[in-house]
Design a protein around this motif. Structure first.
Motif, PDB file in Angstrom:
ATOM      1  N   GLU A  34       0.843  -1.203   0.000  1.00 11.27           N
ATOM      2  CA  GLU A  34       0.000   0.000   0.000  1.00 11.27           C
ATOM      3  C   GLU A  34       0.876   1.250   0.000  1.00 11.27           C
ATOM      4  O   GLU A  34       0.774   2.091  -0.872  1.00 11.27           O
ATOM      5  N   THR A  35       1.719   1.367   1.016  1.00 10.55           N
ATOM      6  CA  THR A  35       2.606   2.525   1.130  1.00 10.55           C
ATOM      7  C   THR A  35       3.858   2.107   1.875  1.00 10.55           C
ATOM      8  O   THR A  35       3.899   1.066   2.535  1.00 10.55           O
ATOM      9  N   GLU A  71      10.253  -0.502   5.953  1.00  4.65           N
ATOM     10  CA  GLU A  71       8.991  -0.657   6.670  1.00  4.65           C
ATOM     11  C   GLU A  71       7.856  -0.307   5.721  1.00  4.65           C
ATOM     12  O   GLU A  71       7.865   0.765   5.100  1.00  4.65           O
ATOM     13  N   ILE A  72       6.881  -1.227   5.584  1.00  2.00           N
ATOM     14  CA  ILE A  72       5.796  -1.030   4.631  1.00  2.00           C
ATOM     15  C   ILE A  72       4.435  -1.271   5.276  1.00  2.00           C
ATOM     16  O   ILE A  72       4.332  -1.916   6.313  1.00  2.00           O
ATOM     17  N   TYR A  78      -3.658  -9.570   0.848  1.00  2.00           N
ATOM     18  CA  TYR A  78      -2.444 -10.109   0.234  1.00  2.00           C
ATOM     19  C   TYR A  78      -1.665 -10.916   1.256  1.00  2.00           C
ATOM     20  O   TYR A  78      -1.660 -10.593   2.446  1.00  2.00           O
ATOM     21  N   SER A  79      -0.988 -11.943   0.801  1.00  3.38           N
ATOM     22  CA  SER A  79      -0.157 -12.769   1.670  1.00  3.38           C
ATOM     23  C   SER A  79       1.074 -11.975   2.108  1.00  3.38           C
ATOM     24  O   SER A  79       1.865 -11.540   1.262  1.00  3.38           O
ATOM     25  N   ILE A  80       1.220 -11.808   3.407  1.00  2.00           N
ATOM     26  CA  ILE A  80       2.374 -11.069   3.921  1.00  2.00           C
ATOM     27  C   ILE A  80       3.683 -11.780   3.581  1.00  2.00           C
ATOM     28  O   ILE A  80       4.611 -11.129   3.080  1.00  2.00           O
ATOM     29  N   ILE A 110       6.510  -5.085   8.605  1.00  2.20           N
ATOM     30  CA  ILE A 110       5.141  -4.731   8.250  1.00  2.20           C
ATOM     31  C   ILE A 110       4.594  -3.804   9.328  1.00  2.20           C
ATOM     32  O   ILE A 110       4.427  -4.205  10.480  1.00  2.20           O
ATOM     33  N   ALA A 111       4.335  -2.547   8.960  1.00  2.00           N
ATOM     34  CA  ALA A 111       3.876  -1.546   9.919  1.00  2.00           C
ATOM     35  C   ALA A 111       2.369  -1.582  10.097  1.00  2.00           C
ATOM     36  O   ALA A 111       1.848  -1.120  11.102  1.00  2.00           O
TER      37      ALA A 111
END
Length: 118
Positions: A34-35, A71-72, A78-80, A110-111
């Motif tokens: 996403e970001t 960091e996203i 979606y599968s992490i 993953i934030a």
């Protein structure tokens, strides 16, 4: 800190900020991301080449080896593990192709998870 390589008739210096920008752009191209932390995806074009560190990305370069911490925020559904692996592969490949550096590690944090917008 800058990475210096002896090539041909002179040396090439690559700032860590440039390597961080490559990592940021590469991660933002992966479906399911996403970001980047700090909504960097929208800010990055104007910052490429600047002296400021990219938000959400830390790069350490030592002896022509780069280590990246990024960091996203993921898109919901979606599968992490799969998306993170694609992020790692894309970042390593892009940095290697564009700078010649070997990427020893790409650590993805993953934030958060962005919910669908209805």
């Amino acid at each position: 800190m800058e990475n210096t390589q002896e090539e041909g008739i002179g040396e090439i210096q690559i700032a860590n900020e440039v390597v961080a920008a490559i990592a940021s752009i590469s991660a933002s191209e992966i479906e399911g991301v996403e970001t980047l932390t700090g909504n960097l995806k929208n800010e990055l074009v104007g910052r490429f080449g600047s002296k400021k560190n990219a938000k959400g990305v830390r790069v350490t370069v030592d002896d022509n080896e780069a280590e990246v911490d990024i960091e996203i925020t993921m898109k919901y559904g979606y599968s992490i593990p799969e998306t993170s692996a694609r992020v790692q592969d894309r970042i390593a490949q892009s940095i290697n192709e564009m700078t010649g550096l070997t990427v020893s590690r790409v650590n993805v944090s993953i934030a958060g998870v962005a919910l669908p917008k209805d």
